[in-house]
Design a protein around this motif. Sequence first.
Motif, PDB file in Angstrom:
ATOM      1  N   UNK A  51       0.834  -1.193   0.000  1.00 35.06           N
ATOM      2  CA  UNK A  51       0.000   0.000   0.000  1.00 35.06           C
ATOM      3  C   UNK A  51       0.868   1.241   0.000  1.00 35.06           C
ATOM      4  N   UNK A  52       0.280   2.315  -0.509  1.00 35.66           N
ATOM      5  CA  UNK A  52       0.914   3.620  -0.430  1.00 35.66           C
ATOM      6  C   UNK A  52       0.043   4.498   0.431  1.00 35.66           C
ATOM      7  N   UNK A  53       0.685   5.369   1.189  1.00 34.42           N
ATOM      8  CA  UNK A  53      -0.076   6.333   1.948  1.00 34.42           C
ATOM      9  C   UNK A  53      -0.565   7.411   1.001  1.00 34.42           C
ATOM     10  N   UNK A  54      -1.762   7.906   1.219  1.00 33.07           N
ATOM     11  CA  UNK A  54      -2.295   8.937   0.335  1.00 33.07           C
ATOM     12  C   UNK A  54      -3.164   9.862   1.147  1.00 33.07           C
ATOM     13  N   UNK A  55      -3.756  10.843   0.520  1.00 36.35           N
ATOM     14  CA  UNK A  55      -3.618  11.160  -0.891  1.00 36.35           C
ATOM     15  C   UNK A  55      -2.347  11.964  -1.142  1.00 36.35           C
ATOM     16  N   UNK A  56      -2.089  12.361  -2.392  1.00 40.38           N
ATOM     17  CA  UNK A  56      -0.899  13.157  -2.664  1.00 40.38           C
ATOM     18  C   UNK A  56      -0.957  14.521  -1.989  1.00 40.38           C
ATOM     19  N   UNK A  57       0.201  15.139  -1.846  1.00 44.52           N
ATOM     20  CA  UNK A  57       0.320  16.465  -1.252  1.00 44.52           C
ATOM     21  C   UNK A  57       0.657  17.440  -2.375  1.00 44.52           C
ATOM     22  N   UNK A  58      -0.160  18.470  -2.544  1.00 43.94           N
ATOM     23  CA  UNK A  58       0.040  19.444  -3.599  1.00 43.94           C
ATOM     24  C   UNK A  58       0.734  20.694  -3.043  1.00 43.94           C
ATOM     25  N   UNK A  59       1.730  21.167  -3.758  1.00 37.28           N
ATOM     26  CA  UNK A  59       2.425  22.419  -3.446  1.00 37.28           C
ATOM     27  C   UNK A  59       2.883  22.533  -1.989  1.00 37.28           C
ATOM     28  N   UNK A 111      16.308  22.614  -0.131  1.00 40.44           N
ATOM     29  CA  UNK A 111      17.201  23.227  -1.106  1.00 40.44           C
ATOM     30  C   UNK A 111      16.481  24.191  -2.024  1.00 40.44           C
ATOM     31  N   UNK A 112      17.093  24.442  -3.182  1.00 42.67           N
ATOM     32  CA  UNK A 112      16.655  25.508  -4.080  1.00 42.67           C
ATOM     33  C   UNK A 112      15.591  25.026  -5.064  1.00 42.67           C
ATOM     34  N   UNK A 113      14.479  24.528  -4.540  1.00 42.97           N
ATOM     35  CA  UNK A 113      13.415  24.023  -5.401  1.00 42.97           C
ATOM     36  C   UNK A 113      12.047  24.442  -4.864  1.00 42.97           C
ATOM     37  N   UNK A 114      11.072  24.352  -5.738  1.00 41.01           N
ATOM     38  CA  UNK A 114       9.663  24.491  -5.379  1.00 41.01           C
ATOM     39  C   UNK A 114       8.992  23.161  -5.693  1.00 41.01           C
ATOM     40  N   UNK A 115       8.252  22.618  -4.747  1.00 40.68           N
ATOM     41  CA  UNK A 115       7.569  21.346  -4.945  1.00 40.68           C
ATOM     42  C   UNK A 115       6.134  21.600  -5.412  1.00 40.68           C
ATOM     43  N   UNK A 116       5.699  20.823  -6.398  1.00 35.75           N
ATOM     44  CA  UNK A 116       4.308  20.932  -6.848  1.00 35.75           C
ATOM     45  C   UNK A 116       3.495  19.702  -6.457  1.00 35.75           C
ATOM     46  N   UNK A 117       4.149  18.575  -6.204  1.00 37.04           N
ATOM     47  CA  UNK A 117       3.410  17.332  -5.957  1.00 37.04           C
ATOM     48  C   UNK A 117       4.338  16.307  -5.314  1.00 37.04           C
ATOM     49  N   UNK A 118       3.886  15.719  -4.217  1.00 32.50           N
ATOM     50  CA  UNK A 118       4.623  14.613  -3.594  1.00 32.50           C
ATOM     51  C   UNK A 118       3.605  13.537  -3.222  1.00 32.50           C
ATOM     52  N   UNK A 119       3.913  12.303  -3.591  1.00 30.85           N
ATOM     53  CA  UNK A 119       3.086  11.178  -3.173  1.00 30.85           C
ATOM     54  C   UNK A 119       3.975  10.103  -2.598  1.00 30.85           C
ATOM     55  N   UNK A 120       3.638   9.692  -1.369  1.00 27.52           N
ATOM     56  CA  UNK A 120       4.449   8.698  -0.678  1.00 27.52           C
ATOM     57  C   UNK A 120       3.682   7.407  -0.456  1.00 27.52           C
TER      58      UNK A 120
END
Length: 318
Positions: free
Chosen positions: A176-184, A309-318
């Motif tokens: 299984x994956x934990x959800x839902x995805x995380x936006x921004x 670091x030097x990034x912007x996240x738009x979507x992470x799903x674990x």
Amino acid sequence: MAYVPAPGYQPTYNPTLPYNKPIPGGLRVGMSVYIQGVAGEHMKRFSVNFVAGPHAGADIALHFNPRFDGWDKVVFNSQQGGKWGSEEKKRSMPFRKGAAFELVFMVLAEHYKVVVNGNPFYQFGHRLPLQMVTHLQVDGDLELQSINFIGGNPPPGQGPGYTHQQPSQLPISGKTMEGPPIFNPPVPFRKNLQGGLTARRTIIIKGSISPMGKSFVINFMVGSSGDLALHINPRLTEGLVVRNSYLNGSWGSEDKKISFNPFGPGQFFDLSIRCGLDRFKVYANGQHLFDFSHRLLAFQNVDVLEIKGDITLSYVQV
């Protein structure tokens, strides 16, 4: 080595234009459509259409049409029975000629929410029933890097601009994956991996690198000890993607060899990190980037994902 997408994540990489493909499972409330690409150096216009069928003349539920014509604007419309509806226009242009972009269409109950490069841009009310929409069409003066169909029917309030989470389970090869995805989510980002890092678990990370960015890191960490089973460190000023481990207070030997480097200032990236029984398998934009053999044999003890670091996240799903 085949790319294995995470469940609920339907990517197409480097599609050719014109793009005219079915929407997996059909359009539904809670789905997000991510389009990453590069605007043409001499862009005049492009279009994204949510269409009721693949054939010419099919009804269009949403016509999204940026126009560089001296009166730069984005036009929204629909088409039924061969006739266009009333235009809605936003007289601002979120795209720059020759620049990479990320365009997101979030399907909500009342409207489409359009987000460009992480910034909410417009809301277009539904004129046609969602269940009629079967295909996505993209064409015009741009280069497509990826199209991703993500999710559907998440808890209320999910989508770009929201980070609230509710527990949910998605199957993946018996796991299984934990959800839902995380936006921004904000950076630095830290997330507990519920149940630890099990074999065949896939982590999805989408984001963009700051125009003046120098480096960022992704760590798979044992929270109780600070050990790092996998440390990924793109160093933009050196053109390197360094991988390492940090165990029992000491860094291991660095891995640096890659067949291509997907990371550059101002660029968007799409990472899929899959934990195997003997190694991590990492893909960038659908292409195999590197493997990293497990140095922490009890990789199940990894229970924290850290990104900074030097990034912007738009979507992470674990």
